[in-house]
Design a protein around this motif. Structure first.
Motif, short mmCIF file in Angstrom:
data_model
loop_
_atom_site.label_atom_id
_atom_site.label_comp_id
_atom_site.label_asym_id
_atom_site.label_seq_id
_atom_site.Cartn_x
_atom_site.Cartn_y
_atom_site.Cartn_z
N TYR A 1 0.89 -1.32 0.07
CA TYR A 1 0.13 -0.03 0.09
C TYR A 1 0.87 1.34 0.03
O TYR A 1 1.95 1.29 0.72
CB TYR A 1 -0.95 -0.02 1.14
N GLY B 1 -0.57 4.65 -0.15
CA GLY B 1 -1.40 5.75 0.21
C GLY B 1 -1.03 6.60 1.59
O GLY B 1 0.01 6.22 2.17
N LYS B 2 -1.78 7.39 1.98
CA LYS B 2 -1.37 8.34 3.20
C LYS B 2 -2.20 7.80 4.35
O LYS B 2 -1.95 8.36 5.52
CB LYS B 2 -1.66 9.69 2.82
N SER B 3 -3.29 7.06 4.23
CA SER B 3 -3.96 6.74 5.49
C SER B 3 -3.89 5.31 5.99
O SER B 3 -2.98 4.42 5.43
CB SER B 3 -5.47 6.48 4.84
N ARG B 4 -4.10 5.13 7.16
CA ARG B 4 -3.79 3.88 8.08
C ARG B 4 -4.37 2.97 7.22
O ARG B 4 -5.65 2.90 6.88
CB ARG B 4 -4.59 4.17 9.54
N CYS B 5 -4.13 1.55 7.43
CA CYS B 5 -4.69 0.32 6.70
C CYS B 5 -4.50 -0.89 7.65
O CYS B 5 -3.85 -0.98 8.70
CB CYS B 5 -3.97 0.19 5.39
N ASN C 1 -3.09 -0.94 12.18
CA ASN C 1 -2.34 0.22 12.55
C ASN C 1 -1.19 0.12 11.58
O ASN C 1 -0.06 0.07 11.87
CB ASN C 1 -1.94 0.57 13.84
N TRP D 1 0.89 1.36 7.98
CA TRP D 1 1.07 2.45 7.11
C TRP D 1 2.04 2.32 5.80
O TRP D 1 2.69 1.15 5.93
CB TRP D 1 1.76 3.55 7.93
N GLN E 1 -7.71 -1.99 2.76
CA GLN E 1 -8.51 -1.00 3.50
C GLN E 1 -9.05 -1.48 4.65
O GLN E 1 -9.47 -2.32 4.76
CB GLN E 1 -9.25 -0.53 2.36
N LYS F 1 5.83 3.72 12.75
CA LYS F 1 5.19 5.08 12.45
C LYS F 1 5.04 5.86 13.58
O LYS F 1 5.17 7.15 13.93
CB LYS F 1 3.73 4.89 11.92
N CYS G 1 0.31 6.57 16.69
CA CYS G 1 -0.22 6.60 15.12
C CYS G 1 -1.44 6.41 15.06
O CYS G 1 -2.32 6.79 14.01
CB CYS G 1 0.63 5.82 14.22
N ASN G 2 -2.38 5.94 16.14
CA ASN G 2 -3.92 5.58 16.05
C ASN G 2 -4.52 6.70 16.87
O ASN G 2 -5.68 6.61 17.01
CB ASN G 2 -3.99 4.14 16.44
#
Length: 120
Positions: free
Chosen positions: A37, A39-43, A60, A62, A84, A106, A114-115
């Motif tokens: 992944y 992207g910029k969001s948490r997954c 959590n 990233w 996702q 993170k 981070c969460n």
């Protein structure tokens, strides 16, 4: 004689480099993208330690960030699979379980959880 010694040294060096690369490739993914992944969001991530083969999952996870194995406590392990995050009523995440910030790359980078939770 000199070319024979050079060939032996070159062969030994090449073998050492190849064995280093094979060990490195098991422990660390390629540099282009350290994680699937980007992207910029948490997954949601699935991890497997290349040293002790311990598996774990984390909500959590990233992009390009790893987590340390609780058994080995060695280098960061990067997720081999990321998806996702589902809506809270659709997932099976235990929200009462603490997120180990000391093992999360993170959290260390941010200097906070981070969460969005409290630092432990």
């Amino acid at each position: 004689m000199r070319s024979v010694v050079f060939a032996v040294l070159r062969t030994a060096r090449t073998s050492a480099i190849l064995s280093y690369r094979s060990v490195r490739s098991k422990a660390m993914p390629p540099k282009a993208g350290l994680t699937p992944y980007q992207g910029k969001s948490r997954c949601f991530g699935e991890f497997k330690c290349p040293v002790c083969n311990r598996k774990w999952q984390s909500a959590n996870s990233w992009a390009n960030m790893g987590q340390k194995c609780e058994n080995c406590k060695g280098d960061f392990v990067y997720p081999y699979k990321q998806t996702q995050l589902l809506k809270p009523d659709e997932d099976h995440i235990n929200r009462n379980k603490d997120h180990p910030q000391d093992k999360c790359q993170k959290c260390r980078q941010l200097g906070r959880p981070c969460n969005g939770g409290s630092w432990r």
